[in-house]
Design a protein around this motif. Structure first.
Motif, PDB file in Angstrom:
ATOM      1  N   THR A 162       4.306 -19.528 -23.798  1.00 53.37           N
ATOM      2  CA  THR A 162       4.538 -20.310 -22.574  1.00 53.37           C
ATOM      3  C   THR A 162       5.922 -19.973 -22.042  1.00 53.37           C
ATOM      4  O   THR A 162       6.910 -20.645 -22.341  1.00 53.37           O
ATOM      5  N   ALA A 163       5.980 -18.919 -21.254  1.00 45.25           N
ATOM      6  CA  ALA A 163       7.268 -18.452 -20.739  1.00 45.25           C
ATOM      7  C   ALA A 163       7.798 -19.349 -19.631  1.00 45.25           C
ATOM      8  O   ALA A 163       9.003 -19.401 -19.393  1.00 45.25           O
ATOM      9  N   GLU A 164       6.896 -20.092 -18.960  1.00 47.02           N
ATOM     10  CA  GLU A 164       7.344 -20.893 -17.817  1.00 47.02           C
ATOM     11  C   GLU A 164       8.026 -22.187 -18.230  1.00 47.02           C
ATOM     12  O   GLU A 164       8.637 -22.868 -17.399  1.00 47.02           O
ATOM     13  N   TYR A 165       7.944 -22.552 -19.520  1.00 50.50           N
ATOM     14  CA  TYR A 165       8.575 -23.797 -19.961  1.00 50.50           C
ATOM     15  C   TYR A 165       9.346 -23.556 -21.247  1.00 50.50           C
ATOM     16  O   TYR A 165       8.818 -22.993 -22.207  1.00 50.50           O
ATOM     17  N   LYS A 166      10.596 -23.952 -21.259  1.00 53.92           N
ATOM     18  CA  LYS A 166      11.442 -23.861 -22.446  1.00 53.92           C
ATOM     19  C   LYS A 166      11.828 -25.267 -22.894  1.00 53.92           C
ATOM     20  O   LYS A 166      12.386 -26.044 -22.121  1.00 53.92           O
ATOM     21  N   ASP A 210      -2.782 -16.637 -25.894  1.00 50.47           N
ATOM     22  CA  ASP A 210      -3.043 -17.414 -24.688  1.00 50.47           C
ATOM     23  C   ASP A 210      -3.680 -18.730 -25.106  1.00 50.47           C
ATOM     24  O   ASP A 210      -4.585 -18.752 -25.940  1.00 50.47           O
ATOM     25  N   LYS A 221       3.812 -28.777 -21.414  1.00 49.74           N
ATOM     26  CA  LYS A 221       5.055 -29.488 -21.713  1.00 49.74           C
ATOM     27  C   LYS A 221       4.841 -30.567 -22.762  1.00 49.74           C
ATOM     28  O   LYS A 221       5.610 -30.692 -23.715  1.00 49.74           O
TER      29      LYS A 221
END
Length: 289
Positions: free
Chosen positions: A60-64, A207, A215
């Motif tokens: 999940t690159a869009e959320y850290k 994936d 999140k």
């Protein structure tokens, strides 16, 4: 025979002490086996949740998650100090507290203020004596550490790091190597490092379908992962405590045996000297008559 009577009293006192240390040694042997079993049982869960957290964090690159993001602007660091509630375990607490002192000096030299979480009465007493800022504590953990007793105190620093108030969180405990060896460890808990989050297979192409959303899932999983690290460290410390106490009590029992042997030798010499003196007085009296 006043001296002989005094020595007999000392021998009896040391024998009573020897019985106590022997009993404590046997109790520690039993508790150590159970503590080792709990420690080994905690390892598979910690390893599995680490793998899951690693896969999710890379997929999940869009959320850290905040635990993965360094807080470079923060001027405070926290350290979780895990010690024992009881003594009579050799240099176990002394070694880890010496390492904690060195770490606190290192952080101070870097210009960072420090906060501490004390898990265990010995660590709490030490931190209070040196004037450290203790933000939370957990004492009387017992021989079977419960996660619900640890979550509350630890959550204070986890929330502070997530809010950007802490630059780093460190975890200090005594790692169990074997019965004769336990080593003090201070490792970085937050931010989670690349080595901690490394995946075993080295693949990043996973994936996932998230429910309810990425999140929520990642937040919950990483929180459980950090809690698992703290619980496993506590379990390691309990196993180290029982092993160190067993060795210390065995050494005390052996020393008591040596002291008893020396006192009996002194008693026999004293008794023989008294008998010889009485015989000499009798012979001298008979010769004078």
């Amino acid at each position: 025979m006043a001296a002989g009577k005094e020595i007999r009293g000392k021998i009896k006192s040391v024998e009573n002490t020897k019985k106590i240390t022997k009993a404590m040694e046997m109790v520690s042997v039993s508790k150590m086996r159970k503590a080792q079993q709990r420690m080994r049982q905690a390892r598979p869960y910690a390893e599995r949740v680490r793998n899951l957290a690693a896969h999710l964090s890379h997929a999940t690159a869009e959320y850290k998650h905040p635990f993965l993001i360094p807080n470079d602007d923060a001027k405070t660091a926290a350290i979780i100090v895990i010690t024992t509630d009881k003594g009579l375990c050799g240099g176990l607490n002394t070694n880890i507290l010496r390492a904690v002192t060195a770490k606190l000096k290192e952080l101070d030299n870097e210009g960072l203020a420090t906060e501490a979480v004390a898990i265990g009465s010995k660590g709490l007493s030490f931190l209070s004596r040196i004037g450290a800022k203790v933000v939370s504590q957990a004492v009387q953990i017992g021989d079977r550490p419960q996660l619900d007793k640890l979550v509350g105190p630890v959550k204070v620093v986890l929330d502070a790091y997530a809010a950007g108030k802490l630059k780093a969180v460190y975890l200090s405990y005594t790692r169990f190597i074997n019965t004769m060896r336990q080593e003090p460890v201070i490792e970085q808990l937050l931010p989670l490092t690349d080595a901690q989050m490394a995946m075993q297979d080295g693949q990043h192409g996973w994936d996932y379908i998230y429910e309810p959303e990425a999140k929520v899932v990642i937040d919950e999983l990483l929180l459980r992962y950090v809690e698992a690290l703290v619980y496993h460290a506590t379990a390691e410390n309990v196993a180290s405590e029982q092993a160190a106490r067993m060795v210390a009590m065995k050494s005390a029992t052996d020393n008591a045996g040596n002291v008893i042997a020396e006192l009996r030798l002194i008693y026999n010499k004293t008794r023989q000297a008294a008998i010889t003196k009485e015989l000499s007085e009798i012979v001298a009296g008979a010769a004078a008559v």
